[in-house]
Design a protein around this motif. Structure first.
Motif, PDB file in Angstrom:
ATOM      1  N   SER A 441       2.950  10.179  -1.995  1.00 56.29           N
ATOM      2  CA  SER A 441       3.648  10.246  -0.709  1.00 56.29           C
ATOM      3  C   SER A 441       4.695   9.144  -0.585  1.00 56.29           C
ATOM      4  O   SER A 441       4.478   8.013  -1.054  1.00 56.29           O
ATOM      5  N   PRO A 442       5.832   9.424   0.054  1.00 56.09           N
ATOM      6  CA  PRO A 442       6.827   8.374   0.333  1.00 56.09           C
ATOM      7  C   PRO A 442       6.269   7.246   1.184  1.00 56.09           C
ATOM      8  O   PRO A 442       6.843   6.144   1.223  1.00 56.09           O
ATOM      9  N   PHE A 443       5.154   7.511   1.844  1.00 52.50           N
ATOM     10  CA  PHE A 443       4.513   6.487   2.689  1.00 52.50           C
ATOM     11  C   PHE A 443       4.282   5.193   1.914  1.00 52.50           C
ATOM     12  O   PHE A 443       4.507   4.094   2.425  1.00 52.50           O
ATOM     13  N   TRP A 444       3.827   5.310   0.676  1.00 52.12           N
ATOM     14  CA  TRP A 444       3.431   4.121  -0.079  1.00 52.12           C
ATOM     15  C   TRP A 444       4.625   3.235  -0.409  1.00 52.12           C
ATOM     16  O   TRP A 444       4.521   2.000  -0.340  1.00 52.12           O
ATOM     17  N   ALA A 445       5.754   3.838  -0.744  1.00 45.64           N
ATOM     18  CA  ALA A 445       6.955   3.036  -1.010  1.00 45.64           C
ATOM     19  C   ALA A 445       7.415   2.312   0.252  1.00 45.64           C
ATOM     20  O   ALA A 445       7.805   1.138   0.207  1.00 45.64           O
ATOM     21  N   GLN A 446       7.356   2.994   1.396  1.00 40.35           N
ATOM     22  CA  GLN A 446       7.734   2.361   2.654  1.00 40.35           C
ATOM     23  C   GLN A 446       6.766   1.242   3.009  1.00 40.35           C
ATOM     24  O   GLN A 446       7.177   0.172   3.464  1.00 40.35           O
ATOM     25  N   ALA A 447       5.480   1.490   2.812  1.00 39.99           N
ATOM     26  CA  ALA A 447       4.464   0.492   3.144  1.00 39.99           C
ATOM     27  C   ALA A 447       4.604  -0.769   2.297  1.00 39.99           C
ATOM     28  O   ALA A 447       4.382  -1.879   2.772  1.00 39.99           O
ATOM     29  N   ALA A 448       4.983  -0.600   1.030  1.00 44.73           N
ATOM     30  CA  ALA A 448       5.126  -1.757   0.148  1.00 44.73           C
ATOM     31  C   ALA A 448       6.242  -2.689   0.605  1.00 44.73           C
ATOM     32  O   ALA A 448       6.189  -3.896   0.362  1.00 44.73           O
ATOM     33  N   GLN A 449       7.238  -2.157   1.276  1.00 44.62           N
ATOM     34  CA  GLN A 449       8.383  -2.960   1.721  1.00 44.62           C
ATOM     35  C   GLN A 449       8.082  -3.761   2.981  1.00 44.62           C
ATOM     36  O   GLN A 449       8.766  -4.732   3.278  1.00 44.62           O
ATOM     37  N   THR A 450       7.061  -3.371   3.733  1.00 42.04           N
ATOM     38  CA  THR A 450       6.840  -3.983   5.039  1.00 42.04           C
ATOM     39  C   THR A 450       5.476  -4.646   5.171  1.00 42.04           C
ATOM     40  O   THR A 450       5.112  -5.086   6.266  1.00 42.04           O
ATOM     41  N   ASN A 451       4.707  -4.717   4.085  1.00 37.27           N
ATOM     42  CA  ASN A 451       3.359  -5.286   4.155  1.00 37.27           C
ATOM     43  C   ASN A 451       3.117  -6.290   3.039  1.00 37.27           C
ATOM     44  O   ASN A 451       3.762  -6.239   1.989  1.00 37.27           O
ATOM     45  N   ASP A 452       2.158  -7.178   3.303  1.00 35.20           N
ATOM     46  CA  ASP A 452       1.798  -8.221   2.338  1.00 35.20           C
ATOM     47  C   ASP A 452       0.382  -8.048   1.794  1.00 35.20           C
ATOM     48  O   ASP A 452       0.063  -8.595   0.738  1.00 35.20           O
ATOM     49  N   HIS A 453      -0.459  -7.322   2.543  1.00 41.26           N
ATOM     50  CA  HIS A 453      -1.879  -7.259   2.182  1.00 41.26           C
ATOM     51  C   HIS A 453      -2.383  -5.820   2.220  1.00 41.26           C
ATOM     52  O   HIS A 453      -1.938  -5.019   3.045  1.00 41.26           O
ATOM     53  N   LEU A 454      -3.336  -5.536   1.321  1.00 39.79           N
ATOM     54  CA  LEU A 454      -4.063  -4.266   1.322  1.00 39.79           C
ATOM     55  C   LEU A 454      -5.547  -4.610   1.372  1.00 39.79           C
ATOM     56  O   LEU A 454      -6.054  -5.365   0.534  1.00 39.79           O
ATOM     57  N   VAL A 455      -6.237  -4.056   2.381  1.00 39.37           N
ATOM     58  CA  VAL A 455      -7.657  -4.342   2.575  1.00 39.37           C
ATOM     59  C   VAL A 455      -8.423  -3.025   2.517  1.00 39.37           C
ATOM     60  O   VAL A 455      -8.132  -2.098   3.278  1.00 39.37           O
ATOM     61  N   ILE A 456      -9.389  -2.941   1.597  1.00 36.74           N
ATOM     62  CA  ILE A 456     -10.241  -1.766   1.457  1.00 36.74           C
ATOM     63  C   ILE A 456     -11.614  -2.107   2.020  1.00 36.74           C
ATOM     64  O   ILE A 456     -12.228  -3.104   1.615  1.00 36.74           O
ATOM     65  N   ILE A 457     -12.101  -1.303   2.964  1.00 42.57           N
ATOM     66  CA  ILE A 457     -13.423  -1.550   3.529  1.00 42.57           C
ATOM     67  C   ILE A 457     -14.168  -0.220   3.612  1.00 42.57           C
ATOM     68  O   ILE A 457     -13.543   0.842   3.700  1.00 42.57           O
ATOM     69  N   PRO A 458     -15.520  -0.282   3.454  1.00 39.09           N
ATOM     70  CA  PRO A 458     -16.409  -1.450   3.532  1.00 39.09           C
ATOM     71  C   PRO A 458     -16.925  -1.926   2.178  1.00 39.09           C
ATOM     72  O   PRO A 458     -17.983  -2.541   2.100  1.00 39.09           O
ATOM     73  N   GLU A 459     -16.288  -1.628   1.083  1.00 39.86           N
ATOM     74  CA  GLU A 459     -16.848  -1.856  -0.250  1.00 39.86           C
ATOM     75  C   GLU A 459     -17.014  -3.341  -0.579  1.00 39.86           C
ATOM     76  O   GLU A 459     -16.297  -4.202  -0.071  1.00 39.86           O
ATOM     77  N   ARG A 460     -17.945  -3.600  -1.508  1.00 33.71           N
ATOM     78  CA  ARG A 460     -18.112  -4.949  -2.050  1.00 33.71           C
ATOM     79  C   ARG A 460     -17.300  -5.144  -3.325  1.00 33.71           C
ATOM     80  O   ARG A 460     -16.929  -6.257  -3.648  1.00 33.71           O
ATOM     81  N   ARG A 461     -17.067  -4.058  -4.044  1.00 33.29           N
ATOM     82  CA  ARG A 461     -16.310  -4.153  -5.293  1.00 33.29           C
ATOM     83  C   ARG A 461     -15.484  -2.889  -5.472  1.00 33.29           C
ATOM     84  O   ARG A 461     -15.767  -1.843  -4.893  1.00 33.29           O
ATOM     85  N   LEU A 462     -14.462  -3.014  -6.271  1.00 33.64           N
ATOM     86  CA  LEU A 462     -13.550  -1.895  -6.506  1.00 33.64           C
ATOM     87  C   LEU A 462     -14.271  -0.776  -7.246  1.00 33.64           C
ATOM     88  O   LEU A 462     -14.933  -1.009  -8.250  1.00 33.64           O
ATOM     89  N   LYS A 463     -14.122   0.448  -6.745  1.00 29.25           N
ATOM     90  CA  LYS A 463     -14.694   1.616  -7.397  1.00 29.25           C
ATOM     91  C   LYS A 463     -13.602   2.395  -8.113  1.00 29.25           C
ATOM     92  O   LYS A 463     -12.410   2.219  -7.848  1.00 29.25           O
ATOM     93  N   GLN A 464     -14.040   3.280  -9.009  1.00 29.98           N
ATOM     94  CA  GLN A 464     -13.075   4.006  -9.831  1.00 29.98           C
ATOM     95  C   GLN A 464     -12.101   4.810  -8.980  1.00 29.98           C
ATOM     96  O   GLN A 464     -10.904   4.880  -9.276  1.00 29.98           O
ATOM     97  N   ALA A 465     -12.579   5.399  -7.888  1.00 32.79           N
ATOM     98  CA  ALA A 465     -11.710   6.214  -7.042  1.00 32.79           C
ATOM     99  C   ALA A 465     -10.627   5.379  -6.358  1.00 32.79           C
ATOM    100  O   ALA A 465      -9.605   5.916  -5.920  1.00 32.79           O
ATOM    101  N   GLN A 466     -10.856   4.074  -6.260  1.00 35.71           N
ATOM    102  CA  GLN A 466      -9.899   3.195  -5.586  1.00 35.71           C
ATOM    103  C   GLN A 466      -8.950   2.489  -6.547  1.00 35.71           C
ATOM    104  O   GLN A 466      -8.083   1.726  -6.117  1.00 35.71           O
ATOM    105  N   GLU A 467      -9.105   2.746  -7.839  1.00 35.76           N
ATOM    106  CA  GLU A 467      -8.257   2.068  -8.819  1.00 35.76           C
ATOM    107  C   GLU A 467      -6.766   2.326  -8.612  1.00 35.76           C
ATOM    108  O   GLU A 467      -5.957   1.402  -8.795  1.00 35.76           O
ATOM    109  N   PRO A 468      -6.336   3.560  -8.214  1.00 37.28           N
ATOM    110  CA  PRO A 468      -4.900   3.735  -7.941  1.00 37.28           C
ATOM    111  C   PRO A 468      -4.372   2.802  -6.856  1.00 37.28           C
ATOM    112  O   PRO A 468      -3.223   2.351  -6.928  1.00 37.28           O
ATOM    113  N   LEU A 469      -5.201   2.491  -5.865  1.00 35.30           N
ATOM    114  CA  LEU A 469      -4.794   1.544  -4.825  1.00 35.30           C
ATOM    115  C   LEU A 469      -4.610   0.147  -5.411  1.00 35.30           C
ATOM    116  O   LEU A 469      -3.683  -0.581  -5.032  1.00 35.30           O
TER     117      LEU A 469
END
Length: 565
Positions: A441-469
């Motif tokens: 989605s074009p959303f991600w390119a726009q978001a990268a220009q205006t944000n500094d942080h990405l927070v994934i919740i509620p996980e304790r560790r990165l899972k395989q499904a979240q690796e693209p993030l």
């Protein structure tokens, strides 16, 4: 032409053996690399196969990619933007500090993206060949026999299994080098600083090699004392130097930054070695030998299948050993190595020992001792020195007592090669792999220009499904609160996620942060409870939340909406 060739040949013969063997290992190691893995992993810009594989290989690559973009800090391997706000270290991502640190100095001139794991696997094979040649010189002067024996040590299933999976653990030449040191100590011919240097290399490659070397090092000290008739107190300096090297080398890369409670993990006794390990190819290693039962699901960590070639060679070696009386004059060496091997086998078996599915013993250990052993919970790996002692034993007997040993070794090598076909096929690459991110989605390119942080919740560790993030965050310079680490303060990450969720519910959010919800229950709650000042989006399968004051809110995005009034 003959004069030139004679000149070159004479020059070659004048080289010391270590230099000639190094030159041979560079050629032979590259040949084996191309046969086993193909040429494509050697291209440093070829990272698609790592992103596609995910899991452990992606973890190792992240260790390098995140660290190369950060300021220099102390400890040298410290990373703050990955696992934010707690951070991590290169060593807890198995990114091989021995390579990462010098390459970091060259980072401004290196390609982006850049991967060195293909070259590291080549270096591991070259090291495996080189140290094997140094070892085999003890029993034969024939270059052909040495090369064939070294090739058999390259076709070691535990080595091939770890390649491009736990790449730092492919450096099993470290174990072979320790065995060579023991043989030199027995003759009183080892350079005094060899052990400290080897331990420093081990610290900067993978922490598991440190305790793996300890029994062999102690055997070396014992043999040196006997060979040189030293007093015990004279060895204390050597002990102190090695301990200081381990402590200092580990401190430089942040190895001790988490403390015992967070460095130790549950699972000791699960990731162990099975007594049938030398004959068990599991489900992936042999074309002819069937998988044998395991006692636990984690005993793949103790994978130590010898291969049909070695399994045929060992009985011959045992017969020759007994028939030729090889123990005479070598009892001190053999008993010392036997004691070290027994100690390593017992730790590899752990306090819950299995033969197949049959439980042989289960010891009740104090909780404090279990926590200490949890530092090296994958105890099955400690069988590797024993594996190599067995292979070297078979080779030594063959080289010393069989007149046409080279022909026997050719047959053994061919049998080993054919038997390990399934294992070899696991890592062979036939083309460049192009990675396509599911975040389209074009959303991600726009978001990268205006944000500094990405927070994934509620996980304790990165899972395989979240690796693209995670790939997205790294490539766009965002921090990421999660990670896939060998060791971490899991409770701190869980507390951070819980606090972030409370802040979201209360409307306390950062205007330059994207929040990704991964739990369906939390998503359902978010639909009902999040305040009107937050946008919710479902983008490429991920639910993203951000503040109405975020610059993204001014963009036209059909995926996003404010809560209903």
């Amino acid at each position: 032409m003959s004069v030139v060739w004679q000149f070159v040949w004479q020059g070659w013969r004048r080289l010391p053996f270590w230099a000639r063997s190094l030159a041979i290992s560079l050629v032979l190691g590259l040949v084996w690399y191309l046969l086993l893995y193909g040429r494509y992993p050697l291209y440093v810009s070829n990272v698609g196969w790592i992103y596609q594989a995910g899991g452990d290989m992606l973890m190792h690559q992240f260790g390098w990619e995140w660290w190369r973009t950060e300021p220099w800090r102390w400890p040298l391997g410290q990373i703050e933007r990955y696992g934010y706000p707690f951070g991590t270290s290169v060593t807890f991502l198995d990114a091989i500090p021995l390579v990462a640190i010098p390459l970091r100095l060259l980072a401004p001139w290196l390609e982006q993206p850049f991967q060195y794991f293909g070259l590291w696997e080549l270096a591991s094979l070259v090291g495996q060949v080189w140290v094997s040649l140094l070892l085999l010189q003890q029993w034969t002067r024939s270059a052909w026999r040495q090369a064939l024996g070294a090739s058999l040590l390259v076709l070691s299933p535990p080595l091939l299994f770890r390649a491009f999976y736990h790449s730092s653990l492919s450096a099993q030449w470290i174990v072979l080098l320790a065995i060579w040191f023991v043989l030199l100590e027995w003759r009183g011919r080892l350079w005094r600083w060899a052990w400290p240097l080897l331990f420093l290399i081990a610290v900067w490659v993978h922490a598991y090699f440190i305790p793996m070397l300890m029994p062999l090092w102690l055997v070396g000290l014992w043999l040196r004392r006997a060979a040189l008739r030293l007093r015990w107190w004279m060895l204390l300096v050597d002990v102190a130097v090695v301990l200081l090297v381990v402590a200092g080398g580990g401190a430089v890369i942040g190895l001790f930054g988490l403390g015992l409670s967070n460095s130790a993990e549950m699972g000791f006794g699960v990731f162990s070695w099975n007594l049938n390990g030398f004959f068990n190819p599991l489900h992936f290693a042999s074309a002819y030998v069937k998988e044998l039962p395991k006692g636990t699901g984690g005993q793949y960590e103790g994978f130590s299948y010898l291969g049909l070639g070695n399994l045929l060679l060992l009985p011959v070696g045992l017969y020759l050993f007994w028939e030729r009386g090889e123990w005479r004059g070598r009892l001190r060496l053999l008993l010392s190595l036997g004691a070290a091997a027994l100690l390593l086998m017992l730790f590899a078996l752990s306090h819950e020992a299995y033969w197949g599915q049959a439980l042989l013993w289960k010891l009740k250990l104090p909780q404090e001792l279990l926590q200490l052993f949890g530092l090296f919970r994958a105890s099955g790996r400690f069988i590797w020195p024993v594996f190599y002692l067995l292979v070297l034993f078979g080779l030594a007997m063959m080289l010393r007592h069989v007149r046409r040993a080279e022909w026997v070794l050719v047959v053994v090598l061919l049998i080993q090669w054919v038997d390990l076909q399934p294992l070899r096929a696991m890592h062979y690459q036939t083309e460049f792999v192009r990675y396509e991110s599911p975040l389209q989605s074009p959303f991600w390119a726009q978001a990268a220009q205006t944000n500094d942080h990405l927070v994934i919740i509620p996980e304790r560790r990165l899972k395989q499904a979240q690796e693209p993030l995670a790939i997205y965050a790294q490539q766009n310079g965002l921090t990421l609160n999660l990670g896939y680490f060998t060791r971490s303060d899991a409770q701190a990450f869980a507390d951070y996620a819980a606090q972030t969720w409370q802040d979201l519910q209360a409307g306390r959010v950062d205007d330059r942060t994207l929040y990704v919800l991964t739990d369906e229950n939390w998503i359902a709650v978010a639909e009902q409870q999040l305040t009107r000042g937050l946008y919710r989006c479902r983008v490429d399968g991920f639910v993203v939340v951000f503040s109405a004051q975020n610059a993204l809110a001014s963009e036209t995005m059909g995926e996003c909406r404010l809560p209903e009034p």
